[in-house]
Design a protein around this motif. Structure first.
Motif, PDB file in Angstrom:
ATOM      1  N   CYS A 374      -1.113 -38.877  -9.146  1.00 38.45           N
ATOM      2  CA  CYS A 374      -0.515 -37.604  -8.754  1.00 38.45           C
ATOM      3  C   CYS A 374      -1.204 -37.095  -7.497  1.00 38.45           C
ATOM      4  O   CYS A 374      -2.402 -36.827  -7.511  1.00 38.45           O
ATOM      5  CB  CYS A 374      -0.653 -36.582  -9.875  1.00 38.45           C
ATOM      6  SG  CYS A 374      -0.128 -34.932  -9.345  1.00 38.45           S
ATOM      7  N   CYS A 377      -2.774 -33.211  -8.064  1.00 42.73           N
ATOM      8  CA  CYS A 377      -3.977 -32.917  -8.858  1.00 42.73           C
ATOM      9  C   CYS A 377      -4.885 -34.124  -9.049  1.00 42.73           C
ATOM     10  O   CYS A 377      -5.959 -34.004  -9.625  1.00 42.73           O
ATOM     11  CB  CYS A 377      -3.587 -32.339 -10.219  1.00 42.73           C
ATOM     12  SG  CYS A 377      -2.957 -33.577 -11.365  1.00 42.73           S
ATOM     13  N   PHE A 379      -4.371 -36.735 -10.882  1.00 45.07           N
ATOM     14  CA  PHE A 379      -4.235 -37.381 -12.187  1.00 45.07           C
ATOM     15  C   PHE A 379      -3.886 -38.866 -12.038  1.00 45.07           C
ATOM     16  O   PHE A 379      -3.112 -39.251 -11.175  1.00 45.07           O
ATOM     17  CB  PHE A 379      -3.131 -36.669 -12.986  1.00 45.07           C
ATOM     18  CG  PHE A 379      -2.814 -37.334 -14.294  1.00 45.07           C
ATOM     19  CD1 PHE A 379      -3.566 -37.079 -15.426  1.00 45.07           C
ATOM     20  CD2 PHE A 379      -1.750 -38.232 -14.387  1.00 45.07           C
ATOM     21  CE1 PHE A 379      -3.278 -37.701 -16.629  1.00 45.07           C
ATOM     22  CE2 PHE A 379      -1.454 -38.865 -15.585  1.00 45.07           C
ATOM     23  CZ  PHE A 379      -2.225 -38.595 -16.716  1.00 45.07           C
ATOM     24  N   CYS A 414       4.057 -35.228 -13.480  1.00 48.61           N
ATOM     25  CA  CYS A 414       2.627 -35.357 -13.768  1.00 48.61           C
ATOM     26  C   CYS A 414       2.293 -34.652 -15.076  1.00 48.61           C
ATOM     27  O   CYS A 414       2.557 -33.469 -15.232  1.00 48.61           O
ATOM     28  CB  CYS A 414       1.796 -34.771 -12.633  1.00 48.61           C
ATOM     29  SG  CYS A 414       0.037 -34.704 -13.033  1.00 48.61           S
ATOM     30  N   GLN A 416      -0.360 -33.614 -16.115  1.00 49.19           N
ATOM     31  CA  GLN A 416      -1.439 -32.642 -15.976  1.00 49.19           C
ATOM     32  C   GLN A 416      -0.967 -31.371 -15.270  1.00 49.19           C
ATOM     33  O   GLN A 416      -1.255 -30.275 -15.711  1.00 49.19           O
ATOM     34  CB  GLN A 416      -2.592 -33.272 -15.208  1.00 49.19           C
ATOM     35  CG  GLN A 416      -3.883 -32.507 -15.284  1.00 49.19           C
ATOM     36  CD  GLN A 416      -5.052 -33.392 -14.847  1.00 49.19           C
ATOM     37  OE1 GLN A 416      -5.589 -34.171 -15.630  1.00 49.19           O
ATOM     38  NE2 GLN A 416      -5.405 -33.286 -13.580  1.00 49.19           N
ATOM     39  N   CYS A 417      -0.224 -31.523 -14.156  1.00 50.69           N
ATOM     40  CA  CYS A 417       0.156 -30.334 -13.392  1.00 50.69           C
ATOM     41  C   CYS A 417       1.666 -30.191 -13.236  1.00 50.69           C
ATOM     42  O   CYS A 417       2.142 -29.217 -12.659  1.00 50.69           O
ATOM     43  CB  CYS A 417      -0.517 -30.332 -12.016  1.00 50.69           C
ATOM     44  SG  CYS A 417       0.229 -31.510 -10.862  1.00 50.69           S
ATOM     45  N   SER A 419       3.649 -31.818 -11.371  1.00 48.62           N
ATOM     46  CA  SER A 419       4.186 -32.179 -10.061  1.00 48.62           C
ATOM     47  C   SER A 419       5.186 -33.332 -10.173  1.00 48.62           C
ATOM     48  O   SER A 419       4.970 -34.290 -10.909  1.00 48.62           O
ATOM     49  CB  SER A 419       3.045 -32.575  -9.119  1.00 48.62           C
ATOM     50  OG  SER A 419       3.576 -33.228  -7.983  1.00 48.62           O
TER      51      SER A 419
HETATM   52 ZN    ZN Z   1      -0.757 -33.678 -11.151  1.00 50.27          ZN
END
Ligand code: ZN
Ligand code: ADP
Ligand code: ZN
Length: 668
Positions: A374, A377, A379, A414, A416-417, A419
């Motif tokens: 990613c 972030c 990731f 993503c 995690q974030c 995106s």
């Molecule tokens: Zn991310």
């Protein structure tokens, strides 16, 4: 006939176990027998007979051997002595060493037999070139064959190295040396990398030596392998061809061991005992008075150093004998290229096809795309059970771990974030295949990698089609890089040369160099116009430039200098201890205890690297930690390692496993 027997088992315990003979009296040293062990019955090896029990063993506790498995001993004294050497050198038990030596057939594999290469097999020997003749003469001097004395068994055997590009006629020299030995009444062991890829050699040997030849390979059933083992042991077989484990073949009157493609990684075992066939060959040759002849276009750093010192006699074969010439090799930068094929490579593929010739494309990464990243972030998608990234396999629609097989559906955004820019980057063989098909819809393409050839016979089929000209482009991993000769190949394209360069392993440069030179050797074997294009993001990296110049001398002089500075092999010797445990705390505790114990044992001039997390910190849910002992020579290191293991065993934690690797070839 002793009253009692000493047995060993395929377990780490380094002691022998005493038993009373079986009731039928079939027991003999070198046979296998079932014996009560704890609450089970276990297969053991009878290694000695004795009239009285060893001190401390209670007569009342001694059990009787249940059943003797073999009618004839599998092992002679000499074989047991070899196992004892393996156990001492590789720090394992005698039982583990013996079970590595015999063909157990415990892991049946399916090795396809490859189609015959009519061009390759010459039943009537060729007239040797001057260089070949000179090499042969150096190997088979009369002193060479009269060395069957054990007087200097501690020293190194006479060693030779055929150093020459693919197609320079090494095989013919090996075969002549073998013929000579067999005529002199001796036997020969001929080691090749994986047998499935070196079928041509096995076939050639079969044709030349007929019934006197035997092939051992891991695809044979246990029973078949055992039959061959007994045939070899009886002296009926005089030349044995096979991969790594064939080094233990019980040939009578050993005169010569040949190691073809000496640099190949498959000569090192991945399981306990982690033996190296070259090391075992050196030992066997010196204790049985035989010669050792190796060969490769890209020797290992170890062999190169020994050649420089004159310990191994280097014999150069500088020309291609089959009408080919060394290919023209060009490094091409991948920067600013959309997709995975540079304009230069596409142009050459087109030209090659127009000439009616063939192309091999090589990439050492299977799957479609290599890792999920990613950009917002940072990731990265890695395996739930291993600390390695997952590879996207488009055909399966899943992200797969190449270490443990875990797979999952790749995330849309993503995790995690959120995106949407996150995605897979880096390419694998699957993606190349797609791009090649898109770019050259008129050309016939086949892919050969572990995914496309898992079905029995499919690698065979692909290679057969390529050889017969039904395929224009063969694309794949190492499978297309090793051993095989395809007369119609003009172009070899290395899709990305840098894949292995960044690995945290002191052999990364050596492996990359040797792989590029080996793949390049597939081009122009039979025609003088071979071309190789090496795509890279590191066009100015000396490893890349030297491999493209086929500059083996230049590469090794820089590489050996570097290793000397860093005190890595071949300038030092290593013993690696790896602990693994499900529980990270236990793994840490174990490696710290090991390192603490080692502190008092490290011999002068030696040191310890670590304790540290392994570069691949978790595999299949096991946390991995390592400690490496390093010293100038193996003698003192062995001593230290033995005491260390003894002390470590005393306070062992449950659920923690220790692996010992003497002369490790990979530190991942
Ligand atoms: Zn991310
Ligand atoms: P290497 O083992 O070095 O890769 P090979 O032994 O496979 O090389 O030889 C390459 C080719 O050269 C083979 O086709 C072989 O038949 C041929 N060859 C070997 N020696 C001679 C020779 N003395 N004269 C002509 N051709 C030869
Ligand atoms: Zn995994």
């Amino acid at each position: 006939m002793g009253l009692y027997l000493d047995l060993v088992f395929d377990i780490p315990a380094k002691t022998t176990f005493s038993y009373r003979r079986d009731e039928k009296g079939e027991s003999a040293v070198g046979k296998r027998a079932m014996a009560p062990f704890g609450r089970r019955e276990v297969l053991g090896y009878i290694v000695a007979e004795r009239d009285s029990l060893p001190p401390g063993v209670d007569e009342a506790a001694v059990k009787t051997v249940r059943r003797v498995v073999d009618s004839e001993p599998l092992f002679e004294k000499r074989d047991i002595a070899l196992a004892e050497w393996i156990a001492a050198y590789y720090l394992c038990s005698l039982g583990q060493a013996l079970s590595a030596m015999i063909p157990s057939g415990r892991r049946p594999g399916s090795y396809p037999s490859l189609p015959d290469d009519e061009n390759e097999i010459t039943a009537a020997p060729l007239a040797l070139s001057d260089e070949q003749q000179r090499a042969l003469d150096a190997i088979i001097t009369p002193e060479g064959t009269q060395r069957n004395t054990k007087e200097n068994s501690a020293s190194l055997p006479p060693m030779f190295y055929l150093y020459g590009i693919t197609g320079s006629g090494k095989t013919e020299v090996f075969l002549r040396a073998a013929e000579y030995m067999i005529r002199a009444g001796k036997s020969v062991i001929y080691l090749v990398p994986e047998i499935s890829l070196t079928h041509q050699t096995a076939e050639a040997i079969g044709k030349r030596f007929g019934q006197a030849a035997a092939t051992l390979h891991s695809g044979m059933s246990g029973a078949n392998r055992l039959t061959e083992w007994m045939r070899i042991k009886s002296g009926e077989v005089r030349i044995v061809v096979g991969p790594r484990s064939a080094i233990f073949a019980p040939v009578q009157n050993l005169g010569l061991i040949i190691i073809d493609e000496e640099h190949d990684g498959s000569y090192k075992s991945g399981n306990t005992p982690r033996y190296h066939a070259r090391q075992c060959a050196m030992h066997r040759c010196s204790s049985e008075g035989a010669l050792l002849v190796m060969g490769s276009a890209t020797p290992s750093a170890e062999a190169w150093k020994l050649m420089g010192e004159g310990t191994i006699k280097r014999l150069d074969l500088s020309r291609r004998l089959s009408g080919g010439k060394p290919p023209e090799i060009r490094a091409v930068s991948l920067e600013h290229t959309e997709g995975c094929l540079t304009a230069e490579l596409k142009e050459e593929i087109r030209k090659t096809a127009q000439m009616g010739r063939q192309t091999i494309l090589f990439l050492n990464r299977r799957g479609f795309a290599y890792f999920y990243h990613c950009p917002s972030c940072g990731f990265e998608l890695s395996c739930k059970h291993c600390s390695v990234s997952l590879t996207y396999h488009k055909s399966r629609g899943r992200a797969v771990c190449h270490y443990c097989g875990y797979s999952e559906v790749p995330p849309g955004a993503c995790p995690q974030c959120g995106s949407l820019e996150a995605g897979f980057t880096g390419f694998g063989t699957e993606m190349i295949e797609e791009e090649v098909r898109r770019t050259f819809p008129e050309l016939r393409v086949r892919r050969a990698d572990a995914d496309s050839t898992s079905k029995k016979g499919s690698l065979e089929e692909t290679l057969g089609m390529f050889r017969s000209g039904m395929v224009d482009i063969l694309l794949g991993t190492q499978m297309v890089a090793k051993g095989l000769n395809f007369p119609g190949v003009r172009l070899v394209g290395v899709i990305l040369a840098d894949t292995g360069l960044h690995l945290p392993d002191f052999r990364a440069a050596e492996r990359t160099f040797s792989l590029i030179v080996q793949v390049a050797g597939r081009a122009g074997r039979y025609f003088p116009d071979g071309k190789v294009i090496v795509q890279t993001f590191r066009s100015s990296d000396p490893v890349i430039t030297r491999s493209c110049a086929l500059d083996v001398e230049g590469f090794f002089s820089a590489e050996l200098e570097q290793r000397k500075l860093l005190r890595f092999p071949p300038w030092s010797r290593l013993i690696r201890f790896t602990v693994r445990a499900r529980d990270a705390v236990k793994a840490d505790r174990a490696i710290n205890r090991l390192a603490h114990l080692a502190r008092d044992l490290i011999p002068p001039g030696s040191d310890a690297l670590g304790p540290a997390e392994c570069p691949i910190g978790i595999i299949a849910g096991n946390h991995r930690r390592q400690l490496i002992l390093r010293g100038a020579s193996m003698g003192p290191l062995h001593g230290a390692a033995r005491s260390l293991l003894e002390r470590y065993e005393k306070g062992k934690d449950s659920g923690v496993y220790l692996e010992v690797d003497v002369d490790p070839v990979s530190l991942l």
